[in-house]
Enzyme design. Structure first.
Site, mmCIF file in Angstrom:
data_model
loop_
_atom_site.group_PDB
_atom_site.id
_atom_site.type_symbol
_atom_site.label_atom_id
_atom_site.label_comp_id
_atom_site.label_asym_id
_atom_site.label_seq_id
_atom_site.Cartn_x
_atom_site.Cartn_y
_atom_site.Cartn_z
ATOM 1 N N LYS A 106 -14.342 -3.770 0.532
ATOM 2 C CA LYS A 106 -15.124 -2.525 0.383
ATOM 3 C C LYS A 106 -16.630 -2.779 0.405
ATOM 4 O O LYS A 106 -17.385 -1.998 0.980
ATOM 5 C CB LYS A 106 -14.756 -1.813 -0.926
ATOM 6 C CG LYS A 106 -13.342 -1.234 -0.951
ATOM 7 C CD LYS A 106 -13.113 -0.490 -2.258
ATOM 8 C CE LYS A 106 -11.680 -0.051 -2.415
ATOM 9 N NZ LYS A 106 -11.434 0.736 -3.628
ATOM 10 N N ASN B 14 -14.833 2.877 1.226
ATOM 11 C CA ASN B 14 -13.372 2.795 1.296
ATOM 12 C C ASN B 14 -12.787 3.650 2.406
ATOM 13 O O ASN B 14 -11.561 3.686 2.570
ATOM 14 C CB ASN B 14 -12.719 3.157 -0.057
ATOM 15 C CG ASN B 14 -12.608 4.647 -0.248
ATOM 16 O OD1 ASN B 14 -13.462 5.397 0.213
ATOM 17 N ND2 ASN B 14 -11.559 5.085 -0.906
ATOM 18 N N SER C 176 0.821 -1.222 0.000
ATOM 19 C CA SER C 176 0.000 0.000 0.000
ATOM 20 C C SER C 176 0.852 1.270 0.000
ATOM 21 O O SER C 176 1.888 1.361 0.660
ATOM 22 C CB SER C 176 -0.895 0.022 1.231
ATOM 23 O OG SER C 176 -1.542 1.282 1.300
ATOM 24 N N ASP D 171 -13.248 7.123 -3.428
ATOM 25 C CA ASP D 171 -12.782 6.871 -4.805
ATOM 26 C C ASP D 171 -13.534 7.793 -5.771
ATOM 27 O O ASP D 171 -12.979 8.253 -6.773
ATOM 28 C CB ASP D 171 -13.031 5.414 -5.217
ATOM 29 C CG ASP D 171 -12.060 4.444 -4.541
ATOM 30 O OD1 ASP D 171 -10.949 4.871 -4.164
ATOM 31 O OD2 ASP D 171 -12.425 3.260 -4.374
ATOM 32 N N ASN E 63 -18.382 -2.388 -20.833
ATOM 33 C CA ASN E 63 -17.737 -3.439 -20.046
ATOM 34 C C ASN E 63 -17.665 -4.725 -20.844
ATOM 35 O O ASN E 63 -18.512 -4.984 -21.698
ATOM 36 C CB ASN E 63 -18.522 -3.679 -18.745
ATOM 37 C CG ASN E 63 -17.705 -4.424 -17.713
ATOM 38 O OD1 ASN E 63 -16.542 -4.077 -17.467
ATOM 39 N ND2 ASN E 63 -18.280 -5.449 -17.098
ATOM 40 N N ARG E 64 -16.613 -5.520 -20.551
ATOM 41 C CA ARG E 64 -16.465 -6.823 -21.207
ATOM 42 C C ARG E 64 -17.731 -7.655 -21.005
ATOM 43 O O ARG E 64 -18.289 -8.197 -21.950
ATOM 44 C CB ARG E 64 -15.238 -7.541 -20.621
ATOM 45 C CG ARG E 64 -15.033 -8.936 -21.145
ATOM 46 C CD ARG E 64 -13.786 -9.535 -20.556
ATOM 47 N NE ARG E 64 -13.843 -9.673 -19.092
ATOM 48 C CZ ARG E 64 -12.883 -10.204 -18.354
ATOM 49 N NH1 ARG E 64 -11.762 -10.622 -18.936
ATOM 50 N NH2 ARG E 64 -13.013 -10.298 -17.040
ATOM 51 N N VAL F 241 -21.326 -7.409 -20.596
ATOM 52 C CA VAL F 241 -22.308 -6.334 -20.817
ATOM 53 C C VAL F 241 -23.382 -6.328 -19.735
ATOM 54 O O VAL F 241 -23.842 -5.257 -19.308
ATOM 55 C CB VAL F 241 -22.938 -6.461 -22.219
ATOM 56 C CG1 VAL F 241 -23.914 -5.323 -22.476
ATOM 57 C CG2 VAL F 241 -21.851 -6.455 -23.275
ATOM 58 N N ALA G 294 -14.207 0.148 -9.181
ATOM 59 C CA ALA G 294 -13.748 1.462 -9.650
ATOM 60 C C ALA G 294 -14.725 2.031 -10.673
ATOM 61 O O ALA G 294 -14.986 3.244 -10.692
ATOM 62 C CB ALA G 294 -12.342 1.339 -10.251
ATOM 63 N N ALA H 82 -16.982 -2.019 -15.056
ATOM 64 C CA ALA H 82 -18.191 -1.928 -14.225
ATOM 65 C C ALA H 82 -17.984 -2.651 -12.901
ATOM 66 O O ALA H 82 -18.933 -3.095 -12.267
ATOM 67 C CB ALA H 82 -19.386 -2.511 -14.984
HETATM 68 P P1 NAP Z 1 -12.902 -5.202 -10.139
HETATM 69 O O1 NAP Z 1 -14.066 -4.821 -9.282
HETATM 70 O O2 NAP Z 1 -12.342 -6.573 -10.043
HETATM 71 O O3 NAP Z 1 -13.347 -4.931 -11.679
HETATM 72 C C1 NAP Z 1 -12.483 -5.275 -12.721
HETATM 73 C C2 NAP Z 1 -13.005 -4.686 -14.037
HETATM 74 O O4 NAP Z 1 -12.024 -4.950 -15.043
HETATM 75 C C3 NAP Z 1 -14.320 -5.297 -14.529
HETATM 76 O O5 NAP Z 1 -15.068 -4.318 -15.214
HETATM 77 C C4 NAP Z 1 -13.808 -6.382 -15.494
HETATM 78 O O6 NAP Z 1 -14.735 -6.730 -16.501
HETATM 79 C C5 NAP Z 1 -12.642 -5.654 -16.132
HETATM 80 N N1 NAP Z 1 -11.661 -6.574 -16.717
HETATM 81 C C6 NAP Z 1 -10.806 -7.394 -16.065
HETATM 82 N N2 NAP Z 1 -10.034 -8.060 -16.954
HETATM 83 C C7 NAP Z 1 -10.426 -7.648 -18.190
HETATM 84 C C8 NAP Z 1 -9.999 -7.958 -19.512
HETATM 85 N N3 NAP Z 1 -9.014 -8.845 -19.738
HETATM 86 N N4 NAP Z 1 -10.598 -7.329 -20.538
HETATM 87 C C9 NAP Z 1 -11.592 -6.422 -20.335
HETATM 88 N N5 NAP Z 1 -12.039 -6.073 -19.097
HETATM 89 C C10 NAP Z 1 -11.463 -6.685 -18.043
HETATM 90 O O7 NAP Z 1 -11.673 -4.225 -9.907
HETATM 91 P P2 NAP Z 1 -11.715 -2.694 -9.394
HETATM 92 O O8 NAP Z 1 -11.637 -2.666 -7.931
HETATM 93 O O9 NAP Z 1 -12.847 -2.006 -10.084
HETATM 94 O O10 NAP Z 1 -10.307 -2.145 -9.945
HETATM 95 C C11 NAP Z 1 -10.077 -1.926 -11.318
HETATM 96 C C12 NAP Z 1 -8.729 -1.233 -11.491
HETATM 97 O O11 NAP Z 1 -8.814 0.079 -10.944
HETATM 98 C C13 NAP Z 1 -7.575 -1.936 -10.775
HETATM 99 O O12 NAP Z 1 -6.437 -1.877 -11.612
HETATM 100 C C14 NAP Z 1 -7.379 -1.105 -9.525
HETATM 101 O O13 NAP Z 1 -6.043 -1.129 -9.053
HETATM 102 C C15 NAP Z 1 -7.728 0.274 -10.056
HETATM 103 N N6 NAP Z 1 -8.159 1.199 -9.005
HETATM 104 C C16 NAP Z 1 -7.474 2.359 -8.875
HETATM 105 C C17 NAP Z 1 -7.847 3.278 -7.933
HETATM 106 C C18 NAP Z 1 -7.071 4.553 -7.822
HETATM 107 O O14 NAP Z 1 -7.245 5.264 -6.819
HETATM 108 N N7 NAP Z 1 -6.243 4.901 -8.799
HETATM 109 C C19 NAP Z 1 -8.959 3.030 -7.099
HETATM 110 C C20 NAP Z 1 -9.659 1.831 -7.256
HETATM 111 C C21 NAP Z 1 -9.252 0.911 -8.219
HETATM 112 P P3 NAP Z 1 -15.814 -7.924 -16.246
HETATM 113 O O15 NAP Z 1 -16.937 -7.299 -15.472
HETATM 114 O O16 NAP Z 1 -16.189 -8.335 -17.605
HETATM 115 O O17 NAP Z 1 -15.079 -9.001 -15.463
#
Ligand code: NAP
Length: 264
Positions: free
Chosen positions: A65, A85, A14, A99, A145-146, A148, A126, A123
């Site tokens: 979360k 969060n 972290s 976020d 989103n992948r 839909v 984040a 979706a």
């Molecule tokens: P999550 O809930 O697991 O969601 C993952 C998302 O990515 C889903 O929409 C998923 O689609 C999509 N995905 C995964 N693999 C894919 C692929 N190969 N092709 C197309 N789509 C794909 O994760 P999350 O918590 O939302 O986090 C997502 C990203 O945001 C992470 O990298 C995380 O580190 C980052 N993040 C950053 C911050 C920041 O403050 N900068 C804050 C939060 C999160 P499906 O629904 O089709 O599986």
């Protein structure tokens, strides 16, 4: 001394401790920021224990979360997003989702007007926070989103939103001013969920992915003449927002940003 912290599993890498402790140093606040890794089974007891021990505030990360949203009273935005969060233990514990503010404040910091149409790719957690944050600013949100069905479920909750597959990105981006990658694609890889040919110079592009700091999406967006905002800005401003909820003081943004980027 006040104690703040982060609960998640794992929390080993972290960036929040150096970011928050830099703020305590600059403002001469007697506080520490520590990380905790409870099991899911121990989560409820951990939160009760945190309150009983006088911990002032906790951030919450993957995978808790959504669980924490069920365990503490959440404000209306966190309730709508379905994820917490940040917990403030001042009085009755209250859950927030910073976020969402992280996205808005990252764009504002770069002078990006939050109006018109935004394409949110993703979706998951984040994506949900981003879609609600932008919709609350009055932006029309297109969720691609992948899977839909997941975009459809989110679009049904978000005002002025529509759901799409990734194959529609070209058409969607042609009419958009804002693009957010809220998928994990590009995390520690040179992949992008958005074809380079669909990017253009009227776009402001935020990538939630922050490892690497310059993702392939941001590189290709810059080459297309777009304004780019890297994921560390979103991470910074979710932390800034949490700091301000906990302390009722303006966060020293520059010091927190410097500490975050040094630790990255
Ligand atoms: P999550 O809930 O697991 O969601 C993952 C998302 O990515 C889903 O929409 C998923 O689609 C999509 N995905 C995964 N693999 C894919 C692929 N190969 N092709 C197309 N789509 C794909 O994760 P999350 O918590 O939302 O986090 C997502 C990203 O945001 C992470 O990298 C995380 O580190 C980052 N993040 C950053 C911050 C920041 O403050 N900068 C804050 C939060 C999160 P499906 O629904 O089709 O599986």
């Amino acid at each position: 001394m006040d104690v703040y912290g982060l609960i998640g599993n794992p929390v080993g890498h972290s960036l929040s401790p150096p970011m928050h402790e830099a703020a305590y140093g600059v403002l001469d606040i007697d506080a520490r920021y520590v990380t905790f890794e409870p099991t899911r089974e121990a989560l409820e007891a951990a939160l009760e224990g945190a309150g009983a021990l006088g911990i002032s505030g906790l951030n919450v990360t993957i995978p808790f979360k959504e669980d924490v949203r069920e365990l503490v009273e959440a404000d209306s935005l966190a309730e709508r997003i379905g994820a917490v969060n940040t917990i403030d233990f001042d009085g009755e514990p209250t859950g927030y989702n910073t976020d969402a503010a992280g996205v808005v404040r990252a764009f504002e910091h770069h002078g990006v007007a939050l109006s018109g149409t935004a394409v949110v790719v993703g979706a998951g957690g984040a994506g949900r926070a981003t879609a609600f944050a932008l919709a609350d600013e009055g932006v029309d949100v297109r969720i691609a989103n992948r899977t839909v069905e997941r975009a459809e479920a989110l679009a049904a909750d978000v005002p002025q939103a529509s759901a799409h597959g990734l194959d529609e990105l070209g058409e969607l981006l042609a009419g958009a001013e804002i693009l957010v990658n809220a998928t994990s694609v590009g995390m520690e890889s040179d992949e992008t969920p958005v074809p380079a040919l669909t990017l253009h110079d009227e776009l402001a592009v935020l990538d939630a992915v922050y490892r690497p700091i310059e993702t392939r999406l941001l590189r290709e967006a810059a080459a297309a003449g777009a304004t780019t905002v890297d994921g560390a800005w979103m991470l910074l401003f979710q932390g800034v927002e949490a700091f301000e909820i906990w302390t009722d003081r303006s966060a020293p943004v520059d010091a927190m940003n410097e500490a975050l980027r040094t630790a990255l």
